[in-house]
Structure formats: structure tokens, C-alpha cells
Write an enzyme that holds these catalytic residues in place. Structure first.
Site, mmCIF file in Angstrom:
data_model
loop_
_atom_site.group_PDB
_atom_site.id
_atom_site.type_symbol
_atom_site.label_atom_id
_atom_site.label_comp_id
_atom_site.label_asym_id
_atom_site.label_seq_id
_atom_site.Cartn_x
_atom_site.Cartn_y
_atom_site.Cartn_z
ATOM 1 N N SER A 225 0.854 -1.183 0.000
ATOM 2 C CA SER A 225 0.000 0.000 0.000
ATOM 3 C C SER A 225 0.889 1.232 0.000
ATOM 4 O O SER A 225 1.623 1.488 0.959
ATOM 5 C CB SER A 225 -0.893 0.011 1.241
ATOM 6 O OG SER A 225 -1.485 1.287 1.357
ATOM 7 N N HIS B 92 -8.429 1.251 -4.075
ATOM 8 C CA HIS B 92 -9.374 1.057 -2.972
ATOM 9 C C HIS B 92 -10.025 2.413 -2.703
ATOM 10 O O HIS B 92 -9.383 3.306 -2.147
ATOM 11 C CB HIS B 92 -8.588 0.541 -1.753
ATOM 12 C CG HIS B 92 -9.388 0.390 -0.508
ATOM 13 N ND1 HIS B 92 -8.792 0.169 0.721
ATOM 14 C CD2 HIS B 92 -10.724 0.404 -0.276
ATOM 15 C CE1 HIS B 92 -9.724 0.058 1.647
ATOM 16 N NE2 HIS B 92 -10.903 0.204 1.074
ATOM 17 N N MET C 86 -11.737 -5.523 5.294
ATOM 18 C CA MET C 86 -10.931 -4.571 6.065
ATOM 19 C C MET C 86 -10.664 -5.166 7.443
ATOM 20 O O MET C 86 -11.601 -5.543 8.159
ATOM 21 C CB MET C 86 -11.687 -3.238 6.250
ATOM 22 C CG MET C 86 -11.808 -2.383 5.016
ATOM 23 S SD MET C 86 -10.250 -1.944 4.244
ATOM 24 C CE MET C 86 -9.416 -1.034 5.549
ATOM 25 N N ASP D 144 -4.856 3.792 -1.995
ATOM 26 C CA ASP D 144 -5.955 4.137 -1.102
ATOM 27 C C ASP D 144 -6.434 5.555 -1.354
ATOM 28 O O ASP D 144 -5.705 6.510 -1.084
ATOM 29 C CB ASP D 144 -5.480 4.028 0.352
ATOM 30 C CG ASP D 144 -5.222 2.591 0.758
ATOM 31 O OD1 ASP D 144 -6.188 1.807 0.747
ATOM 32 O OD2 ASP D 144 -4.061 2.253 1.065
ATOM 33 N N ASP E 71 -6.810 -6.261 4.240
ATOM 34 C CA ASP E 71 -6.178 -4.945 4.247
ATOM 35 C C ASP E 71 -6.260 -4.358 5.647
ATOM 36 O O ASP E 71 -7.362 -4.134 6.167
ATOM 37 C CB ASP E 71 -6.926 -4.061 3.234
ATOM 38 C CG ASP E 71 -6.335 -2.671 3.087
ATOM 39 O OD1 ASP E 71 -5.226 -2.434 3.596
ATOM 40 O OD2 ASP E 71 -6.995 -1.829 2.448
ATOM 41 N N HIS F 204 -1.371 -1.254 -4.248
ATOM 42 C CA HIS F 204 -2.677 -0.946 -3.663
ATOM 43 C C HIS F 204 -2.707 0.554 -3.372
ATOM 44 O O HIS F 204 -1.868 1.062 -2.624
ATOM 45 C CB HIS F 204 -2.837 -1.764 -2.371
ATOM 46 C CG HIS F 204 -4.125 -1.534 -1.645
ATOM 47 N ND1 HIS F 204 -5.285 -2.215 -1.942
ATOM 48 C CD2 HIS F 204 -4.430 -0.708 -0.611
ATOM 49 C CE1 HIS F 204 -6.248 -1.825 -1.114
ATOM 50 N NE2 HIS F 204 -5.755 -0.905 -0.297
ATOM 51 N N MET G 169 -12.148 4.742 -0.741
ATOM 52 C CA MET G 169 -12.788 4.989 0.556
ATOM 53 C C MET G 169 -13.458 6.350 0.459
ATOM 54 O O MET G 169 -13.046 7.323 1.112
ATOM 55 C CB MET G 169 -11.732 4.961 1.672
ATOM 56 C CG MET G 169 -11.308 3.557 2.027
ATOM 57 S SD MET G 169 -9.790 3.528 2.973
ATOM 58 C CE MET G 169 -8.620 3.613 1.623
ATOM 59 N N MET H 287 -8.964 8.454 -0.271
ATOM 60 C CA MET H 287 -9.796 8.866 0.877
ATOM 61 C C MET H 287 -10.296 10.284 0.632
ATOM 62 O O MET H 287 -9.537 11.128 0.150
ATOM 63 C CB MET H 287 -8.967 8.858 2.161
ATOM 64 C CG MET H 287 -8.327 7.525 2.466
ATOM 65 S SD MET H 287 -7.289 7.667 3.927
ATOM 66 C CE MET H 287 -6.500 6.058 3.912
HETATM 67 C C1 DX5 Z 1 -6.395 1.821 5.476
HETATM 68 C C2 DX5 Z 1 -5.970 1.409 4.104
HETATM 69 C C3 DX5 Z 1 -4.853 0.445 4.040
HETATM 70 C C4 DX5 Z 1 -3.582 0.880 4.698
HETATM 71 C C5 DX5 Z 1 -2.989 -0.340 5.315
HETATM 72 O O1 DX5 Z 1 -7.488 2.645 5.369
HETATM 73 O O2 DX5 Z 1 -7.060 0.842 3.405
HETATM 74 O O3 DX5 Z 1 -4.618 0.016 2.703
HETATM 75 O O4 DX5 Z 1 -2.660 1.465 3.817
HETATM 76 O O5 DX5 Z 1 -1.923 0.038 6.085
HETATM 77 P P1 DX5 Z 1 -1.236 -0.921 7.141
HETATM 78 O O6 DX5 Z 1 -0.735 -2.133 6.391
HETATM 79 O O7 DX5 Z 1 -0.145 -0.076 7.689
HETATM 80 O O8 DX5 Z 1 -2.288 -1.286 8.140
HETATM 81 ZN ZN ZN Z 2 -6.617 -0.066 1.431
#
Ligand code: DX5
Ligand code: ZN
Length: 214
Positions: free
Chosen positions: A7, A65, A136, A34, A174, A32, A67, A36
């Protein structure tokens, strides 16, 4: 097949190109990313322009991903950038089935993410059409959180439904994924492993990736 997905949220945003090269050289299978929006989750990460920049330098496929609220508005742009897989949260849309169709019609694999509180039964009528389910194992919004072990039961449950109906979806995990938690999730049927802080903190990312493979 098991895949390891670093990620990039845990990367150095001032040196993403360098971190991308390092993770590719270490044997990462996909990145991956993310997204947000500060609404669905209490944080803002990065958006389409950064994904586009990453897509231009990455030599491995990209898994986005989302969010965000209204995840449907990003699909055509993600297709244009050559993204391979897109997941959105079942909690963030009124019409998840329509969005699965839209992602697939745009030539990408469609996944649904479940927050820690959401039950697998939410997906019962979507499972035949899904390419993957993202469980998650932390609350979405931040890297570096602790794995929530109650979520493991959802992997077991999904794997059971997959076997019973001969469904084909992958199970991605994840949040808080390290050697120990990856092994727990693999035993229950997960095959796509996202890892942020654990991988980026590793002194030898190649060794860390191969350990995550179990
Ligand atoms: C959290 C994300 C993850 C995050 C995971 O909202 O969806 O992808 O980057 O990070 P770690 O592996 O540090 O928990
Ligand atoms: Zn993620």
C-alpha cells in the site's frame, strides 16, 4: 494465486517513484492505492492526479481502494489510467450491484470492501458477480493500525460460501497485515495481501515480501 500488494499510503509521498521502483524490485505483485475523501473516512490521502502519475511509472498492475462517497464518479477515469482492480465500500453506495457492473463494463475487476462492522451477509446476492471481496481488518482511513481479529471469521465465512456455490472471487485483506496476521488470513482462505507500514518499514523488502507469501 497469492499476491502481495504494497500500500503506497505507507510510502514517502515526496519520493513515490523511488518507492515504487523499490517495491517492484522486491517482488511486489500489484500496488494498492488508497483514495480517501475526508467524508467516508476521517482522512484525505490522494486522488486521481496522483494515481495517474503512479500509473505512468508503475510496471505492475494497480488496485484502487476507494474509501469515498459516490465512488461511481471515478470509474471512467480509472479505466483511462489502466487500473486493473477497483474496490468500493458497500457502506458508501446505494447501488452496489450497478457499480459492480459499471466497473466490469469498463474492463476492470470489481471488488467490494467491508468495514469491520459490516457482515458478509450484506454481500450474499452480489457474490456471484464479484471478482473480489476486500475484508478490512482495521477501520479504514489510516495506515499503521492494529489488526482486528474479529474480522477473520468473515474470511472463513466467505470461503465457505465460495466453496458451497463454486464462486470464483478472490479474498483480499487490508489493515495490520504482517507475517503473523497474513498467515492467519491465508489459513482461512485469503489470497490477496495488502501491506503498508509493515512492508515499508522492512529493512529488506524482498525478504519481507517473501515472508508474507508464507
Ligand atoms: C487503510 C488502508 C490500508 C492501509 C494499510 O485505510 O485501506 O490500505 O494502507 O496500512 P497498514 O498495512 O499499515 O495497516
Ligand atoms: Zn486499502
Amino acid at each position: 494465486m497469492d499476491k502481495i500488494l504494497p500500500s503506497l499510503l505507507a510510502g514517502d509521498f515526496a519520493n513515490l517513484g523511488r518507492d515504487i521502483g523499490r517495491m517492484e524490485a522486491a517482488g511486489a505483485d500489484m500496488f494498492h492505492l488508497d483514495v480517501m475523501d475526508g467524508q467516508f473516512v476521517p482522512n484525505i490521502s490522494y486522488g486521481l492526479p496522483v494515481i495517474e502519475a503512479i500509473s505512468k511509472v508503475s510496471n505492475i498492475p494497480i488496485d484502487v481502494h476507494l474509501m469515498t462517497l459516490q465512488p461511481d464518479q471515478f470509474i471512467e477515469e480509472l479505466k483511462r489510467m489502466g487500473v486493473a482492480m477497483v474496490s468500493f465500500h458497500v457502506e458508501a453506495t446505494h447501488h452496489p450491484h450497478r457499480l459492480i457492473q459499471k466497473i466490469q463494463q469498463n474492463g476492470m475487476k470489481a471488488g467490494i470492501a467491508l468495514n469491520p462492522h459490516s457482515a458478509v451477509s450484506e454481500l450474499e446476492y452480489l457474490l456471484p458477480d464479484l471478482d473480489f471481496v476486500l475484508i478490512m481488518t482495521v477501520n479504514p482511513g489510516f495506515g499503521g493500525q492494529e489488526f482486528i481479529s474479529q474480522c477473520v471469521g468473515k474470511i472463513t465465512e466467505l470461503d465457505g460460501m465460495r466453496k458451497a456455490h463454486n464462486y470464483q472471487f478472490d479474498i483480499e485483506v487490508d489493515g495490520g497485515i504482517n507475517d503473523e496476521t497474513a498467515a492467519i488470513c491465508r489459513d482461512e482462505g485469503a489470497n490477496l495481501f495488502v501491506s503498508g507500514s509493515h512492508l515499508f518499514k522492512a529493512e529488506d523488502p524482498a525478504a519481507a515480501i517473501s515472508r508474507l507469501r508464507g
